[in-house]
Motif scaffolding. Structure first.
Motif, PDB file in Angstrom:
ATOM      1  N   ALA A  86       0.980  -1.039  -0.098  1.00 49.03           N
ATOM      2  CA  ALA A  86      -0.022   0.100   0.076  1.00 49.03           C
ATOM      3  C   ALA A  86       0.873   1.377   0.037  1.00 49.03           C
ATOM      4  CB  ALA A  86      -1.011  -0.230   1.139  1.00 49.03           C
ATOM      5  N   PHE A  87       1.878   1.402   0.906  1.00 52.47           N
ATOM      6  CA  PHE A  87       2.577   2.342   0.949  1.00 52.47           C
ATOM      7  C   PHE A  87       3.568   2.670  -0.423  1.00 52.47           C
ATOM      8  CE2 PHE A  87       2.371   2.251   5.458  1.00 52.47           C
ATOM      9  CZ  PHE A  87       1.809   3.401   5.730  1.00 52.47           C
ATOM     10  N   ASP A  88       3.858   1.315  -0.973  1.00 54.46           N
ATOM     11  CA  ASP A  88       4.762   1.371  -2.278  1.00 54.46           C
ATOM     12  C   ASP A  88       3.941   2.005  -3.396  1.00 54.46           C
ATOM     13  OD1 ASP A  88       7.133   0.499  -1.136  1.00 54.46           O
ATOM     14  OD2 ASP A  88       6.980  -1.500  -1.721  1.00 54.46           O
ATOM     15  N   ALA A  89       2.571   1.615  -3.444  1.00 56.30           N
ATOM     16  CA  ALA A  89       1.701   2.251  -4.370  1.00 56.30           C
ATOM     17  C   ALA A  89       1.516   3.660  -4.441  1.00 56.30           C
ATOM     18  CB  ALA A  89       0.297   1.346  -4.329  1.00 56.30           C
ATOM     19  N   GLN A  90       1.507   4.182  -2.915  1.00 54.23           N
ATOM     20  CA  GLN A  90       1.355   5.436  -2.859  1.00 54.23           C
ATOM     21  C   GLN A  90       2.805   6.396  -3.253  1.00 54.23           C
ATOM     22  OE1 GLN A  90      -1.529   7.292  -1.543  1.00 54.23           O
ATOM     23  NE2 GLN A  90      -1.807   5.418  -2.532  1.00 54.23           N
ATOM     24  N   ALA A  91       3.813   5.488  -3.073  1.00 57.00           N
ATOM     25  CA  ALA A  91       5.033   6.365  -3.398  1.00 57.00           C
ATOM     26  C   ALA A  91       5.016   6.178  -5.035  1.00 57.00           C
ATOM     27  CB  ALA A  91       6.541   5.422  -3.073  1.00 57.00           C
ATOM     28  N   ARG A  92       4.454   5.405  -5.673  1.00 54.44           N
ATOM     29  CA  ARG A  92       4.485   5.303  -7.209  1.00 54.44           C
ATOM     30  C   ARG A  92       3.598   6.396  -7.670  1.00 54.44           C
ATOM     31  NH1 ARG A  92       5.251  -1.005  -8.977  1.00 54.44           N
ATOM     32  NH2 ARG A  92       7.034  -1.140  -8.046  1.00 54.44           N
ATOM     33  N   VAL A  93       2.535   6.683  -6.790  1.00 53.39           N
ATOM     34  CA  VAL A  93       1.510   7.577  -7.342  1.00 53.39           C
ATOM     35  C   VAL A  93       2.310   9.053  -7.219  1.00 53.39           C
ATOM     36  CG1 VAL A  93      -0.481   9.044  -6.845  1.00 53.39           C
ATOM     37  CG2 VAL A  93      -0.734   6.570  -6.845  1.00 53.39           C
ATOM     38  N   ALA A  94       3.098   9.177  -6.189  1.00 54.33           N
ATOM     39  CA  ALA A  94       3.719  10.587  -5.949  1.00 54.33           C
ATOM     40  C   ALA A  94       4.830  10.806  -6.982  1.00 54.33           C
ATOM     41  CB  ALA A  94       4.484  10.420  -4.606  1.00 54.33           C
ATOM     42  N   ARG A  95       5.621   9.575  -7.376  1.00 52.48           N
ATOM     43  CA  ARG A  95       6.672   9.546  -8.344  1.00 52.48           C
ATOM     44  C   ARG A  95       5.863  10.139  -9.657  1.00 52.48           C
ATOM     45  NH1 ARG A  95       9.027   6.357 -12.317  1.00 52.48           N
ATOM     46  NH2 ARG A  95      11.268   6.104 -12.142  1.00 52.48           N
ATOM     47  N   ARG A  96       4.952   9.674 -10.132  1.00 47.85           N
ATOM     48  CA  ARG A  96       4.132  10.143 -11.299  1.00 47.85           C
ATOM     49  C   ARG A  96       3.808  11.517 -11.248  1.00 47.85           C
ATOM     50  NH1 ARG A  96       0.910   4.627 -13.165  1.00 47.85           N
ATOM     51  NH2 ARG A  96       2.925   3.240 -12.981  1.00 47.85           N
ATOM     52  N   ILE A  97       3.107  11.918 -10.129  1.00 55.34           N
ATOM     53  CA  ILE A  97       2.584  13.324 -10.020  1.00 55.34           C
ATOM     54  C   ILE A  97       3.581  14.221  -9.881  1.00 55.34           C
ATOM     55  CG2 ILE A  97       1.345  14.714  -8.351  1.00 55.34           C
ATOM     56  CD1 ILE A  97      -0.645  12.827  -9.471  1.00 55.34           C
ATOM     57  N   TYR A  98       4.496  13.920  -9.353  1.00 53.41           N
ATOM     58  CA  TYR A  98       5.477  14.924  -9.202  1.00 53.41           C
ATOM     59  C   TYR A  98       6.777  14.923 -10.325  1.00 53.41           C
ATOM     60  CZ  TYR A  98       3.281  16.347  -4.863  1.00 53.41           C
ATOM     61  OH  TYR A  98       2.434  16.866  -3.855  1.00 53.41           O
ATOM     62  N   GLY A  99       6.503  13.951 -11.136  1.00 53.24           N
ATOM     63  CA  GLY A  99       7.417  13.981 -12.310  1.00 53.24           C
ATOM     64  C   GLY A  99       8.808  13.325 -11.742  1.00 53.24           C
ATOM     65  N   ILE A 100       8.970  12.603 -10.865  1.00 57.16           N
ATOM     66  CA  ILE A 100      10.103  12.036 -10.368  1.00 57.16           C
ATOM     67  C   ILE A 100      10.761  10.992 -11.012  1.00 57.16           C
ATOM     68  CG2 ILE A 100      11.469  10.830  -8.340  1.00 57.16           C
ATOM     69  CD1 ILE A 100       9.258  12.537  -6.330  1.00 57.16           C
ATOM     70  N   ASN A 101      12.005  10.922 -11.636  1.00 57.60           N
ATOM     71  CA  ASN A 101      12.254   9.849 -12.565  1.00 57.60           C
ATOM     72  C   ASN A 101      13.479   8.981 -12.014  1.00 57.60           C
ATOM     73  OD1 ASN A 101      14.332  11.611 -12.430  1.00 57.60           O
ATOM     74  ND2 ASN A 101      14.222  12.275 -14.870  1.00 57.60           N
ATOM     75  N   ARG A 102      13.787   9.282 -10.733  1.00 51.00           N
ATOM     76  CA  ARG A 102      14.788   8.152 -10.194  1.00 51.00           C
ATOM     77  C   ARG A 102      14.453   7.925  -8.612  1.00 51.00           C
ATOM     78  NH1 ARG A 102      17.084  13.059  -8.534  1.00 51.00           N
ATOM     79  NH2 ARG A 102      18.280  12.944  -6.347  1.00 51.00           N
ATOM     80  N   PRO A 103      14.580   6.661  -8.226  1.00 52.23           N
ATOM     81  CA  PRO A 103      15.026   5.601  -8.950  1.00 52.23           C
ATOM     82  C   PRO A 103      13.948   5.290  -9.780  1.00 52.23           C
ATOM     83  CG  PRO A 103      14.492   4.864  -6.698  1.00 52.23           C
ATOM     84  CD  PRO A 103      14.267   6.690  -6.908  1.00 52.23           C
ATOM     85  N   ASP A 104      14.372   3.878 -10.633  1.00 51.97           N
ATOM     86  CA  ASP A 104      13.241   3.298 -11.312  1.00 51.97           C
ATOM     87  C   ASP A 104      12.121   3.074 -10.568  1.00 51.97           C
ATOM     88  OD1 ASP A 104      14.012   1.133 -10.040  1.00 51.97           O
ATOM     89  OD2 ASP A 104      14.721   0.025 -11.769  1.00 51.97           O
ATOM     90  N   GLU A 105      10.634   2.746 -11.298  1.00 52.62           N
ATOM     91  CA  GLU A 105       9.824   2.695 -10.491  1.00 52.62           C
ATOM     92  C   GLU A 105       9.788   1.530  -9.588  1.00 52.62           C
ATOM     93  OE1 GLU A 105       4.909   2.330 -11.580  1.00 52.62           O
ATOM     94  OE2 GLU A 105       6.039   3.742 -12.284  1.00 52.62           O
ATOM     95  N   ARG A 106      10.576   0.321 -10.069  1.00 49.29           N
ATOM     96  CA  ARG A 106      10.388  -0.647  -9.014  1.00 49.29           C
ATOM     97  C   ARG A 106      10.940  -0.451  -7.810  1.00 49.29           C
ATOM     98  NH1 ARG A 106      13.690  -5.967  -9.150  1.00 49.29           N
ATOM     99  NH2 ARG A 106      12.012  -7.448  -8.436  1.00 49.29           N
ATOM    100  N   ASN A 107      12.076   0.465  -7.843  1.00 47.53           N
ATOM    101  CA  ASN A 107      12.633   0.853  -6.552  1.00 47.53           C
ATOM    102  C   ASN A 107      12.063   2.014  -5.948  1.00 47.53           C
ATOM    103  OD1 ASN A 107      14.920  -1.284  -6.363  1.00 47.53           O
ATOM    104  ND2 ASN A 107      15.395  -0.399  -8.600  1.00 47.53           N
TER     105      ASN A 107
END
Length: 175
Positions: A86-107
């Motif tokens: 659940a927390f990892d999914a939230q981090a991935r949402v934040a990654r996409r919303i804020y345009g963060i490109n590192r590390p890769d999505e899996r990490n």
């Protein structure tokens, strides 16, 4: 049914999650792909986590045996995986919303230093402050350790009974 009950309990505890899922769906209309499914997966993992927690609670009150202890630990391991997911999914949402490109999505995760550094450099100041709060960091450390224990030795369970009393169960937690 149990699914409906856990769904309602989760929505009661996470009051803003429905609005959050709708906001993710709205953002997808502007090109942010995959946000709705990630947000919904957070909801479903929390619902299943609540179910796993309740299973542990039910097993606590039945006569103990090796089979019951094994089932309890199964649900405990599953609960740790669900919460981390659940927390990892939230981090991935934040990654996409804020345009963060590192590390890769899996990490990508709130327990990963490289992602936290990238989050700090983005415009996600309030989120960065939240995940740097000591309470949240302690929670991430605890969940990470429990989740990672799946990759090492199991936590042994022990049954003990005194004369004429029902058996009790214990877990040997490594330091």
């Amino acid at each position: 049914d149990r699914r409906s009950i856990h769904n309602e309990l989760t929505r009661h505890k996470l009051l803003n999650l429905s609005a959050y899922i709708k906001a993710c769906a709205h953002a997808e209309r502007f090109g942010a792909q995959g946000l709705t499914f990630l947000a919904q997966s957070t909801l479903h993992r929390c619902i299943r986590g609540l179910r796993a927690r309740d299973e542990i609670g039910e097993l606590f009150y039945v006569p103990q045996s090796d089979d019951i202890r094994d089932s309890t630990m199964y649900h405990f391991d599953y609960l740790a995986l669900l919460l981390m997911g659940a927390f990892d999914a939230q981090a991935r949402v934040a990654r996409r919303i804020y345009g963060i490109n590192r590390p890769d999505e899996r990490n990508t995760g709130f327990h990963r230093k490289e992602f936290l550094n990238a989050l700090k450099e983005s415009s996600a100041n309030a989120l960065h402050d939240l995940v740097q709060n000591q309470y949240f960091k302690d929670l991430m450390d605890l969940l990470t350790e429990i989740r990672n224990s799946i990759h090492s030795s199991i936590w042994p369970t022990i049954g003990s009974e005194k004369d004429g009393e029902t058996q009790e169960s214990f877990i040997n937690v490594p330091t």
